[in-house]
Design a protein around this motif. Structure first.
Motif, short mmCIF file in Angstrom:
data_model
loop_
_atom_site.label_atom_id
_atom_site.label_comp_id
_atom_site.label_asym_id
_atom_site.label_seq_id
_atom_site.Cartn_x
_atom_site.Cartn_y
_atom_site.Cartn_z
N GLY A 49 29.70 -61.08 39.09
CA GLY A 49 29.79 -59.81 38.38
C GLY A 49 30.97 -58.97 38.81
O GLY A 49 31.47 -58.14 38.05
N ARG A 50 31.46 -59.17 40.04
CA ARG A 50 32.57 -58.37 40.55
C ARG A 50 33.93 -59.06 40.39
O ARG A 50 34.94 -58.40 40.23
N LEU A 51 33.95 -60.39 40.43
CA LEU A 51 35.23 -61.10 40.39
C LEU A 51 35.61 -61.59 39.00
O LEU A 51 36.75 -61.51 38.61
N GLY A 52 34.68 -62.15 38.27
CA GLY A 52 35.02 -62.74 36.98
C GLY A 52 35.50 -64.18 37.14
O GLY A 52 35.80 -64.65 38.24
N ASN A 53 35.61 -64.88 36.02
CA ASN A 53 35.90 -66.32 36.04
C ASN A 53 37.25 -66.66 36.64
O ASN A 53 37.38 -67.59 37.43
N ARG A 54 38.29 -65.93 36.25
CA ARG A 54 39.64 -66.27 36.73
C ARG A 54 39.75 -66.13 38.23
O ARG A 54 40.31 -66.99 38.91
N GLN A 55 39.22 -65.04 38.77
CA GLN A 55 39.31 -64.82 40.22
C GLN A 55 38.46 -65.82 40.99
O GLN A 55 38.85 -66.27 42.08
N ILE A 56 37.30 -66.18 40.44
CA ILE A 56 36.46 -67.18 41.10
C ILE A 56 37.21 -68.50 41.21
O ILE A 56 37.27 -69.13 42.27
N LEU A 57 37.82 -68.95 40.10
CA LEU A 57 38.53 -70.22 40.12
C LEU A 57 39.78 -70.15 41.00
O LEU A 57 40.05 -71.07 41.77
N ALA A 58 40.54 -69.05 40.90
CA ALA A 58 41.75 -68.93 41.71
C ALA A 58 41.43 -68.94 43.20
O ALA A 58 42.07 -69.65 43.99
N VAL A 149 48.86 -79.66 48.16
CA VAL A 149 50.03 -79.27 47.37
C VAL A 149 49.76 -79.45 45.88
O VAL A 149 50.11 -78.59 45.05
N ALA A 150 49.11 -80.55 45.50
CA ALA A 150 48.81 -80.81 44.09
C ALA A 150 47.79 -79.82 43.53
O ALA A 150 47.76 -79.57 42.32
N ASP A 151 46.97 -79.25 44.40
CA ASP A 151 45.94 -78.31 43.97
C ASP A 151 46.53 -76.96 43.57
O ASP A 151 46.01 -76.29 42.67
N LEU A 152 47.60 -76.54 44.21
CA LEU A 152 48.12 -75.19 44.01
C LEU A 152 48.62 -74.91 42.59
O LEU A 152 48.41 -73.80 42.08
N PRO A 153 49.31 -75.83 41.90
CA PRO A 153 49.76 -75.52 40.53
C PRO A 153 48.62 -75.20 39.56
O PRO A 153 48.88 -74.62 38.49
N LEU A 154 47.37 -75.55 39.92
CA LEU A 154 46.26 -75.21 39.05
C LEU A 154 46.10 -73.69 38.90
O LEU A 154 45.51 -73.21 37.93
N LEU A 155 46.65 -72.94 39.86
CA LEU A 155 46.59 -71.48 39.77
C LEU A 155 47.35 -70.96 38.56
O LEU A 155 47.08 -69.86 38.06
N LEU A 156 48.31 -71.75 38.07
CA LEU A 156 49.11 -71.34 36.91
C LEU A 156 48.40 -71.63 35.60
O LEU A 156 48.92 -71.30 34.54
N CYS A 157 47.25 -72.27 35.66
CA CYS A 157 46.55 -72.73 34.45
C CYS A 157 45.34 -71.88 34.12
O CYS A 157 44.45 -72.33 33.39
N LEU A 158 45.30 -70.65 34.63
CA LEU A 158 44.10 -69.82 34.46
C LEU A 158 44.27 -68.72 33.42
O LEU A 158 43.32 -67.96 33.17
N ARG A 162 38.76 -66.77 30.02
CA ARG A 162 38.19 -65.43 29.90
C ARG A 162 37.41 -65.07 31.17
O ARG A 162 36.74 -65.92 31.74
N ASP A 163 37.46 -63.80 31.54
CA ASP A 163 36.68 -63.36 32.68
C ASP A 163 35.20 -63.25 32.34
O ASP A 163 34.34 -63.38 33.21
N ARG A 164 34.88 -63.02 31.08
CA ARG A 164 33.49 -62.92 30.65
C ARG A 164 33.29 -63.76 29.40
O ARG A 164 34.21 -63.93 28.62
#
Length: 371
Positions: A49-58, A149-158, A162-164
């Motif tokens: 409820g405080r972070l949202g989907n993008r922040q949880i995944l990032a 290293v391969a995991d980090l570029p996933l941050l660009l795919c968010l 949607r957060d909700r």
């Protein structure tokens, strides 16, 4: 995610040599990963409820990368276990975040898309050990660092996440919403049986993966044949999820899971026949494949007012994987290794009974929902 989980086992010989560990101590790396996974699921569900989907995944991607890098560079075993726990924390956040997004984000296609998502997890789990085998267990730090290293570029795919969920009711309205007179009176029972189904079926999944080689060798197969048969079991699990994706667009989740549990039970009983065992275990992989991804949309549809239900069953699935080894080992001590498929067959029969009960209990809501 599939690759990371599969890296630990093939790295055990090198871990034992580097840190002077016993086999059981070396196996704690994967256990720490799973403990972190359970904590990650529950933690990020509380923060949703405080972070949202993008922040949880990032945040989860970062934790998984930091944990993998820490495991590669750890100078001693306690720090390596701490890093595995950290990687598991991120793993659990992603497991929760992606499965929940897919469960609600694709409408009537959610079941099919969840099977595709989890099939790719299986691809990673198959390729992970192959990668460790190709470079050699002694070079496991390089593999874990490359993963980070391969995991980090996933941050660009968010940016497209949607957060909700669109059209999601307010928290108060959601708590008051009901799925029908049956579920409004027995929601706790429904959630409890869903949790039991996930604990039991993941226990079977881990039990077959862990004990199939030993059982096959006990009944007369060579070590190479037993290992190959176990690889086929995991491969069939991945194939099964791709195969069921189009079926999920035509058949409801209760029917798919009922057939899966029935087929899994029959195959486990057939695995008690030595001549049929390798083929029967492959059948178990095929039938068990759809249960995890197909159950989440069903749960979301049956109990939409229980927001944390998905987190609960995902965490329960990890608990099932952790508990399967010692529980089955204790049961084998009381019986015999030849009884492995019969013991698991009994657990599978409980899965079938749970599914039939859930199908009846949720029929009202399933019938009211468009497919």
């Amino acid at each position: 995610m599939g690759a990371l989980q599969a890296f630990y086992g093939p790295s055990i010989p090198a871990l034992r040599q580097e840190f002077g560990l016993s086999p059981s101590a070396a196996g704690l790396g994967l256990s720490a990963h799973f403990v972190g996974g359970v904590a990650g699921v529950l933690l990020f569900d509380r923060l949703y409820g405080r972070l949202g989907n993008r922040q949880i995944l990032a945040t989860s991607y970062l934790l998984m990368a930091l944990g993998a890098a820490g495991f590669a560079l750890a100078p001693n075993w306690p720090l390596a276990l701490t890093a595995a726990l950290l990687a598991g924390l991120g793993f659990g956040g992603i497991d929760y975040g992606l499965n929940q997004l897919f469960a609600v984000g694709f409408g009537r296609r959610s079941t099919a898309m969840l099977n595709v998502l989890n099939a790719h997890f299986g691809i990673g789990a198959i390729l992970g050990p192959a990668l460790i085998g190709a470079v050699g267990a002694a070079h496991y730090p390089a593999v874990f660092l490359a993963f980070a290293v391969a995991d980090l570029p996933l941050l660009l795919c968010l940016r497209g996440v949607r957060d909700r969920a669109p059209g999601r009711p307010a928290a108060g309205a959601e708590e008051e919403a009901a799925t029908g007179p049956v579920l409004s009176r027995s929601l706790l029972s429904v959630l409890s049986v869903f949790v039991a189904l996930y604990v039991l079926h993941v226990g079977i999944e881990a039990g077959v993966g862990g004990w199939e080689p030993t059982h096959l060798e006990t009944v007369g197969y060579g070590a190479g044949a037993a290992a190959t048969a176990t690889s086929v079991y995991w491969l069939m699990m991945t194939v099964g999820r791709f195969l069921v994706a189009p079926l999920a667009l035509r058949f409801p989740a209760p029917a798919l899971i009922t057939v899966s549990c029935a087929g899994m039970t029959v195959c486990l009983l057939l695995a008690a026949v030595p001549a049929l065992a390798p083929y029967a275990y492959a059948g178990v992989g095929l039938f068990i494949a759809p249960i995890f991804p197909t159950g989440l949309p069903w749960l979301n549809q049956a109990a939409p007012r229980a927001r944390r239900a998905g987190a609960l069953v995902i965490a329960a699935s990890m608990v099932g994987g952790v508990a399967a080894g010692p529980a089955l080992g204790k049961a084998i001590e009381w019986s015999d290794i030849r009884a492995v498929p019969l013991l698991l067959g009994g657990v599978s029969a409980l899965c079938l009974a749970a599914t039939v009960w859930l199908a009846r209990a949720t029929r009202a809501s399933e019938g009211a929902s468009p497919r």
